[in-house]
Design a protein around this motif. Sequence first.
Motif, PDB file in Angstrom:
ATOM      1  N   UNK A 157      56.296  27.252  49.750  1.00 11.83           N
ATOM      2  CA  UNK A 157      56.934  28.623  49.985  1.00 11.83           C
ATOM      3  C   UNK A 157      56.622  29.587  48.661  1.00 11.83           C
ATOM      4  N   UNK A 158      56.839  30.761  49.146  1.00  9.27           N
ATOM      5  CA  UNK A 158      56.653  31.747  47.945  1.00  9.27           C
ATOM      6  C   UNK A 158      57.977  32.684  47.900  1.00  9.27           C
ATOM      7  N   UNK A 159      58.408  33.243  46.690  1.00  5.31           N
ATOM      8  CA  UNK A 159      59.438  34.164  46.568  1.00  5.31           C
ATOM      9  C   UNK A 159      58.977  35.383  46.049  1.00  5.31           C
ATOM     10  N   UNK A 160      59.625  36.417  46.410  1.00  2.00           N
ATOM     11  CA  UNK A 160      59.128  37.875  45.734  1.00  2.00           C
ATOM     12  C   UNK A 160      59.802  37.826  44.098  1.00  2.00           C
ATOM     13  N   UNK A 161      59.079  38.664  43.399  1.00  2.24           N
ATOM     14  CA  UNK A 161      59.435  38.814  41.993  1.00  2.24           C
ATOM     15  C   UNK A 161      59.578  40.468  41.812  1.00  2.24           C
ATOM     16  N   UNK A 162      60.801  40.750  41.596  1.00  2.00           N
ATOM     17  CA  UNK A 162      61.052  42.159  41.478  1.00  2.00           C
ATOM     18  C   UNK A 162      61.483  42.654  40.080  1.00  2.00           C
TER      19      UNK A 162
END
Length: 251
Positions: free
Chosen positions: A36-41
Amino acid sequence: MENAFLIGLSRQVALARELDVVANNVANIDTNGFKRRSTVFEEYLMPTARHEHFRGADKRLSYVWDKGTALNFSQGTMERTGNPLDVAIQGDAMLVVRTGAGAERYTRNGSLGINGRGELVTSDGHVVITDRGPLRITATETDIQISQDGAISTSNGPRGRLRLVKVPDPQLLQNEGQNLFASPSPLPPALPRDYRLAIGEIEKSNVKAVQEISRLMELSRAYQNVSSLMQRTDEIRRSAISRLADVNPGS
């Protein structure tokens, strides 16, 4: 007023990006070896707006900055299949495969089989590479076995060893679709201490279904809330312009 639109727009763009990432995670819940991937803000402060006639100092504007996505390389759950060609990788290693275009790529999909040409391939159809190159099983060979260290043997004896590579920094891996990864530089060979193969098992996706679906619903609501806020802001702006237009210059 325009600043409110720009800040809202930056938030909408970030939410839309995260929705795409989470939706892709959900779509791959049942994909073997999927990570899985997750966004980085990050918050981006805009301190440059200035006007000499303001009574107070300008406030810094806070925008949302999409810095990219982070790959979660944690181990997925193991599922017993009983297929002697299936291998579940435990550790920071990946199989090397060759795509239909002839490019070498990396995958955690250990669901293996023999295609119509006698080649050892993944369930996605990519040719598995050994230390002797692609493996092709002849029609007379039987009793195909893979050991925990990746050694392959048949009724004709040893046929090579699965080629596995170590992943020093998973964040450098680039998704290419079809459960494949590319690396900007060649990955080093994995040593026996870097991994262990569970034979007759496959590694499932490391996506947690309930968590990702809940996040998808949360993001959808947040996107709708930002849209509503921007719509109300636009209505206030229109109302202010209309009232200013009704003012009698001579009064």
